[in-house]
Design an enzyme around this catalytic site. Structure first.
Site, PDB file in Angstrom:
ATOM      1  N   ARG A 268     -14.503  40.063  17.859  1.00  0.00           N
ATOM      2  CA  ARG A 268     -12.992  40.787  17.780  1.00  0.00           C
ATOM      3  C   ARG A 268     -11.683  39.722  18.253  1.00  0.00           C
ATOM      4  O   ARG A 268     -10.689  40.151  17.806  1.00  0.00           O
ATOM      5  CB  ARG A 268     -13.085  41.795  18.597  1.00  0.00           C
ATOM      6  CG  ARG A 268     -13.454  41.664  20.199  1.00  0.00           C
ATOM      7  CD  ARG A 268     -13.820  42.741  21.026  1.00  0.00           C
ATOM      8  NE  ARG A 268     -15.306  43.060  20.516  1.00  0.00           N
ATOM      9  CZ  ARG A 268     -16.248  44.079  21.132  1.00  0.00           C
ATOM     10  NH1 ARG A 268     -15.413  45.062  21.840  1.00  0.00           N
ATOM     11  NH2 ARG A 268     -17.228  44.143  20.692  1.00  0.00           N
TER      12      ARG A 268
ATOM     13  N   LYS B 142     -26.513  35.144  25.687  1.00  0.00           N
ATOM     14  CA  LYS B 142     -27.286  36.174  25.011  1.00  0.00           C
ATOM     15  C   LYS B 142     -28.716  35.957  25.900  1.00  0.00           C
ATOM     16  O   LYS B 142     -29.271  34.987  25.933  1.00  0.00           O
ATOM     17  CB  LYS B 142     -27.472  36.094  23.739  1.00  0.00           C
ATOM     18  CG  LYS B 142     -26.298  36.432  22.664  1.00  0.00           C
ATOM     19  CD  LYS B 142     -26.825  36.555  21.319  1.00  0.00           C
ATOM     20  CE  LYS B 142     -25.447  36.762  20.416  1.00  0.00           C
ATOM     21  NZ  LYS B 142     -25.042  38.234  20.324  1.00  0.00           N
TER      22      LYS B 142
HETATM   23  N1  BES Z   1     -22.510  38.653  16.759  1.00  0.00           N
HETATM   24  C1  BES Z   1     -22.854  39.660  17.799  1.00  0.00           C
HETATM   25  C2  BES Z   1     -23.136  40.831  16.990  1.00  0.00           C
HETATM   26  C3  BES Z   1     -24.424  41.162  16.385  1.00  0.00           C
HETATM   27  C4  BES Z   1     -25.476  41.580  16.920  1.00  0.00           C
HETATM   28  C5  BES Z   1     -24.546  40.740  14.970  1.00  0.00           C
HETATM   29  C6  BES Z   1     -26.756  41.511  16.420  1.00  0.00           C
HETATM   30  C7  BES Z   1     -25.850  40.735  14.233  1.00  0.00           C
HETATM   31  C8  BES Z   1     -26.895  41.010  14.954  1.00  0.00           C
HETATM   32  C9  BES Z   1     -21.547  39.978  18.519  1.00  0.00           C
HETATM   33  O1  BES Z   1     -20.676  38.880  18.760  1.00  0.00           O
HETATM   34  C10 BES Z   1     -22.021  40.613  19.763  1.00  0.00           C
HETATM   35  O2  BES Z   1     -22.505  39.573  20.431  1.00  0.00           O
HETATM   36  N2  BES Z   1     -21.583  41.704  20.285  1.00  0.00           N
HETATM   37  C11 BES Z   1     -21.592  42.266  21.356  1.00  0.00           C
HETATM   38  C12 BES Z   1     -20.721  42.946  21.926  1.00  0.00           C
HETATM   39  C13 BES Z   1     -20.685  43.499  23.367  1.00  0.00           C
HETATM   40  C14 BES Z   1     -20.732  42.404  24.377  1.00  0.00           C
HETATM   41  C15 BES Z   1     -19.519  44.367  23.544  1.00  0.00           C
HETATM   42  C16 BES Z   1     -22.990  43.457  21.243  1.00  0.00           C
HETATM   43  O3  BES Z   1     -23.027  43.948  20.049  1.00  0.00           O
HETATM   44  O4  BES Z   1     -23.827  43.449  22.010  1.00  0.00           O
HETATM   45 ZN    ZN Z   2     -21.157  37.754  20.437  1.00  0.00          ZN
END
Ligand code: BES
Ligand code: ZN
Ligand code: ZN
Length: 472
Positions: free
Chosen positions: A327, A252
């Protein structure tokens, strides 16, 4: 917090009376000065204190709304408004009664107890900070209503505690241990599958996410199987248990996007809390909970974009982004759920930023293949608990976005409809009526919002409990 039915003749230092309109002040046996004062100062929604020095009367006016569920929410918010006053006054117990049949002390007590939640474990002066309120006595509701409320509030607090625990305590193994402890306390049976077992089951999604971690993955199964259950085939609850999400090798990278990622097991927490509540209330519903858990981080042997992994059900997945990890482990758990021949499967997950962006902290994003009556019942439960559901479509077109040139699926679908492509990915692993609830928006707050505290909110417990209660 203990919530009890008020027994006759009982008195308490602190008393709350709910009224719908100022005229109802006249029935309360106030003396003239008090009545004059109350009439002049009472404001909708905010408690008015009549200080009798030997006792305290809190008058709370809540105007009934056009829908019962909105009135219930106004009562919860009014209950929460009393939290700080009771802290200042050092009140340990409280009686709540109502002068209007549209206003239930139950909802007021719910907001009050949810709003007085604290997570104090890591403060060295925790005792001094502790809210003094211990007991709420309710005038009007039945024993069973009060018991259900108590179970639901307890389950929510447990979920909040789990979300608030940092990775330094709550590893995947510790999450499993907590699920086991909470489960046993509430009469559930517990099975923890350790790394070896997960390997022998070939849960390729969970194992891929775990590869960068020093800590083993876990997969926990809880079961509530009461005598005389209303369902022949179980309802299965699945919770995303990513105890910390760094994004993995697709680290991230936007500012602050990792700050609250200890909350990425919010789905697991909600499932554990709901199971605890169902166990405590002994709801006559056969339930199974599945909690796949790991942290997601870069590491020596971490999975990388481009990897092709084989999932528990044999599906191959091209990993295009290691931050779309939830997922992968949910898919394994959903495929595993098939062995229970479930009547319904509901998964809860902090799955996508897209869901949070779409509706914010104000509700849950829901989608699924369950029948319209099931979705409608969940919708009603969402209103009643005020954990409202915004339903998104699972149109076929979204599936195209998950096509991979080298494998059956890829794990990301691009920016368009990000919450839905995640749901579409999960759908592939289901062959039973299924609902997916994305709680990324409301699971964790940076500042308190009514009775939802800063940090973990426990969202999901109350909608699930309402839904399961309505089934029984
Ligand atoms: N845990 C995150 C989603 C999330 C984001 C939860 C903000 C709470 C607050 C998830 O694992 C993630 O990182 N999702 C990505 C998916 C993308 C890479 C397709 C996202 O939402 O950016
Ligand atoms: Zn994630
Ligand atoms: Zn995540």
């Amino acid at each position: 917090m203990h919530i009890k039915v008020q027994s006759s003749g009982q008195t308490a230092l602190h008393r709350v009376i709910l009224i719908a309109k100022p005229e109802q002040l006249e029935n309360l046996k106030l003396n003239q000065a008090e009545q004059h004062y109350a009439l002049k100062h009472i404001k909708n929604g905010s408690p008015l204190l009549i200080n009798r020095y030997e006792s305290f009367l809190h008058l709370v006016q809540v105007e009934p709304q056009d829908h019962d569920y909105k009135t219930a929410e106004a009562l919860r918010r009014a209950g929460n408004m009393l939290v700080s006053t009771l802290l200042e006054l050092g009140s340990e117990s409280l009686m709540v009664g109502s002068a209007d049949e549209a206003l239930s002390p139950l909802h007021f007590a719910e907001g009050l107890s949810l709003g007085s939640y604290q997570f104090l474990k890591y403060f060295s002066d925790a005792d001094a900070r502790k809210h003094p309120l211990r007991e709420i006595y309710l005038e009007g509701p039945t024993e069973q209503e009060v018991q259900h409320l108590q179970a639901c509030v307890n389950g929510t607090s447990k979920a909040r505690d789990l979300v608030n625990e940092p990775l330094s305590f709550l590893t995947a193994e510790q999450l499993a241990a907590e699920a086991a402890r909470v489960g046993k306390e509430n009469g559930l049976s517990v099975e923890i599958m350790a790394q070896k077992k997960i390997e022998s089951l070939k849960m390729g999604g969970l194992l891929a996410v775990n590869r960068g971690s020093e800590d083993p993955a876990t997969f926990t199964v809880l079961e509530h199987k009461p005598k005389g259950a209303v369902n022949k085939r179980p309802i299965v609850l699945v919770g995303k248990g990513v105890v910390y999400d760094t994004g993995g090798m697709s680290l991230k990278s936007t500012a602050n996007s990792m700050d609250k990622m200890k909350s990425d097991m919010g789905g697991a927490a909600a499932v554990i809390g709901a199971m605890a509540a169902a166990g405590e209330a002994n709801l006559p519903v056969h339930l199974i909970a599945l909690i796949p858990a790991t942290d997601n981080r870069p590491g020596k042997n971490a999975y990388v974009p481009g990897d092709v992994i084989t999932m528990y059900d044999g599906t191959t997945v091209e990993v295009m982004n290691t931050d779309a990890e939830g997922r992968l482990l949910l898919a394994d758990a959903l495929a595993y759920a098939q062995k229970y021949d479930p009547e319904l499967v509901i998964d809860l997950a902090t799955l996508t930023g897209a869901a949070a962006v779409a509706i914010g902290k104000f509700g849950l994003v829901g989608m699924g293949t369950a029948s319209t009556p099931v979705l409608d019942a969940l919708d009603v439960a969402g209103q009643q608990s005020y954990e409202r559901l915004a339903q998104f479509p699972l149109w076929e077109e979204y599936r195209e976005l998950l096509k991979s040139p080298v494998a059956d699926l890829k794990n990301v679908g691009g920016r368009e409809g990000g919450a839905i492509t995640a749901g579409k990915f999960l759908e592939h692993f289901t062959d039973y009526p299924w609902v997916h609830l994305d709680i990324a928006g409301p699971a964790f707050l940076n500042s308190a919002y009514h009775y939802l505290p800063v940090g973990g909110t426990g969202v999901g417990v109350r909608i699930l409990f309402e839904y399961l209660k309505a089934q029984s």
